[in-house]
Scaffold this motif. Sequence first.
Motif, PDB file in Angstrom:
ATOM      1  N   LEU A 254     -10.447   0.483  -7.273  1.00 34.72           N
ATOM      2  CA  LEU A 254     -10.429   1.290  -6.051  1.00 34.72           C
ATOM      3  C   LEU A 254     -11.835   1.742  -5.658  1.00 34.72           C
ATOM      4  O   LEU A 254     -12.171   1.792  -4.474  1.00 34.72           O
ATOM      5  N   GLU A 255     -12.662   2.072  -6.651  1.00 32.93           N
ATOM      6  CA  GLU A 255     -14.041   2.458  -6.346  1.00 32.93           C
ATOM      7  C   GLU A 255     -14.796   1.310  -5.688  1.00 32.93           C
ATOM      8  O   GLU A 255     -15.598   1.524  -4.777  1.00 32.93           O
ATOM      9  N   ALA A 256     -14.548   0.086  -6.157  1.00 30.79           N
ATOM     10  CA  ALA A 256     -15.219  -1.074  -5.569  1.00 30.79           C
ATOM     11  C   ALA A 256     -14.829  -1.234  -4.098  1.00 30.79           C
ATOM     12  O   ALA A 256     -15.670  -1.529  -3.242  1.00 30.79           O
ATOM     13  N   ILE A 257     -13.539  -1.018  -3.795  1.00 28.81           N
ATOM     14  CA  ILE A 257     -13.084  -1.126  -2.410  1.00 28.81           C
ATOM     15  C   ILE A 257     -13.693  -0.021  -1.563  1.00 28.81           C
ATOM     16  O   ILE A 257     -14.130  -0.245  -0.423  1.00 28.81           O
ATOM     17  N   LEU A 258     -13.755   1.214  -2.119  1.00 25.75           N
ATOM     18  CA  LEU A 258     -14.335   2.334  -1.387  1.00 25.75           C
ATOM     19  C   LEU A 258     -15.805   2.070  -1.050  1.00 25.75           C
ATOM     20  O   LEU A 258     -16.265   2.345   0.063  1.00 25.75           O
TER      21      LEU A 258
ATOM     22  N   ILE B 144      -8.012   2.502   2.707  1.00 28.71           N
ATOM     23  CA  ILE B 144      -8.634   1.280   2.200  1.00 28.71           C
ATOM     24  C   ILE B 144      -7.843   0.036   2.612  1.00 28.71           C
ATOM     25  O   ILE B 144      -8.055  -1.043   2.059  1.00 28.71           O
ATOM     26  N   GLY B 145      -6.924   0.192   3.558  1.00 29.45           N
ATOM     27  CA  GLY B 145      -6.243  -0.962   4.124  1.00 29.45           C
ATOM     28  C   GLY B 145      -4.860  -1.249   3.575  1.00 29.45           C
ATOM     29  O   GLY B 145      -4.280  -2.286   3.896  1.00 29.45           O
ATOM     30  N   LEU B 146      -4.309  -0.349   2.752  1.00 33.83           N
ATOM     31  CA  LEU B 146      -2.962  -0.573   2.208  1.00 33.83           C
ATOM     32  C   LEU B 146      -1.939   0.192   3.042  1.00 33.83           C
ATOM     33  O   LEU B 146      -2.075   1.401   3.241  1.00 33.83           O
ATOM     34  N   GLY B 147      -0.907  -0.533   3.516  1.00 39.02           N
ATOM     35  CA  GLY B 147       0.180   0.118   4.210  1.00 39.02           C
ATOM     36  C   GLY B 147       1.140   0.761   3.221  1.00 39.02           C
ATOM     37  O   GLY B 147       1.009   0.583   2.004  1.00 39.02           O
ATOM     38  N   PRO B 148       2.122   1.502   3.709  1.00 41.90           N
ATOM     39  CA  PRO B 148       3.076   2.183   2.814  1.00 41.90           C
ATOM     40  C   PRO B 148       3.782   1.225   1.853  1.00 41.90           C
ATOM     41  O   PRO B 148       3.951   1.531   0.667  1.00 41.90           O
TER      42      PRO B 148
END
Length: 321
Positions: free
Chosen positions: A72-76, A5-9
Amino acid sequence: MLEAIGLGPQDEEVYDTLVRRTQATATEIADDCHLPATAARRILQSLVELGLATRSAGRPVRYVAVSPDSSLEAILRERERELDGVRSHIRSLMDVYRAGTRFAHPGELIEVVSGRDEVNHRWVRMQQDTRAQVRGFDRPPYAAPQQHAESNPIELNLLRRGVKYRVIYDTSVLDLPGWLEDVTAGMQHGEQARIAADLPMKLAISDDRLAIIPLLRAGDDTVTASYLIHPSPLLDALVALFEALWERSVPVRMTAPGGELSDDEERLLTLLAAGATDRAASRALGWSERTVQRHITKLMRRLGARTRFQVAMEATRRGWI
């Protein structure tokens, strides 16, 4: 874990820390994650923009984690919408590409595959790559080392996944022992089957993307080579040919509407409508020719028919075949 979803470590580490704390200042996050304060503020601001956190108006500024299940569901869902847009764009690009290759590289539109194993491999692969439907003309001989058209395990798996199979069988398959039982098994899983006389060729079409035509010479008893037809006017013509013959062929049904026929009568009527001889019908049904003739006579009396043709016509009128 959240890279999809676009988040790096580093972003994910900050987010996990904020979720554990539920709320924190940039300084607290920087200390917990061993980050410079400027990096922590930048990452926290990106979490706010993604809807994963909110920012208080007081001093010092505090960042509050939004409930992960909703955020997180909204981003998915948004990512899924974006991917659907990409898929649509891919289809548009493929239309343009196919239109171009039809003229720029005409020699690549027809591919010849040789060897029984390679023909089988490409047939399996073509089915596995199908997304919507497989259409085909089925008639002996077969590339697989078998005596008749046994159940296709790949077909059964794809039917369970929602892929449609529409198959027209040549009347010559009626001479193969066990054919009717095999087709009935496929129909129980969703195959749509019809019968027609004198199919012009063996053929399988995957979606509107690829077709395979086995190469057969007079007297051949196995398939050892095939044409692969890629998107082209020829493939369009094969699709049109299939649809035209589908409309004129005889449906194979497992049960008659309203239970008006016994299973044996239903199967016999389908074979008769397809032009099966007494001998072919007896092989398909596992009966003697005399038993076939006796059942035909009973049907003629029941329908008030004097000929086989009248039997088929009356059965069609009643919606039995």
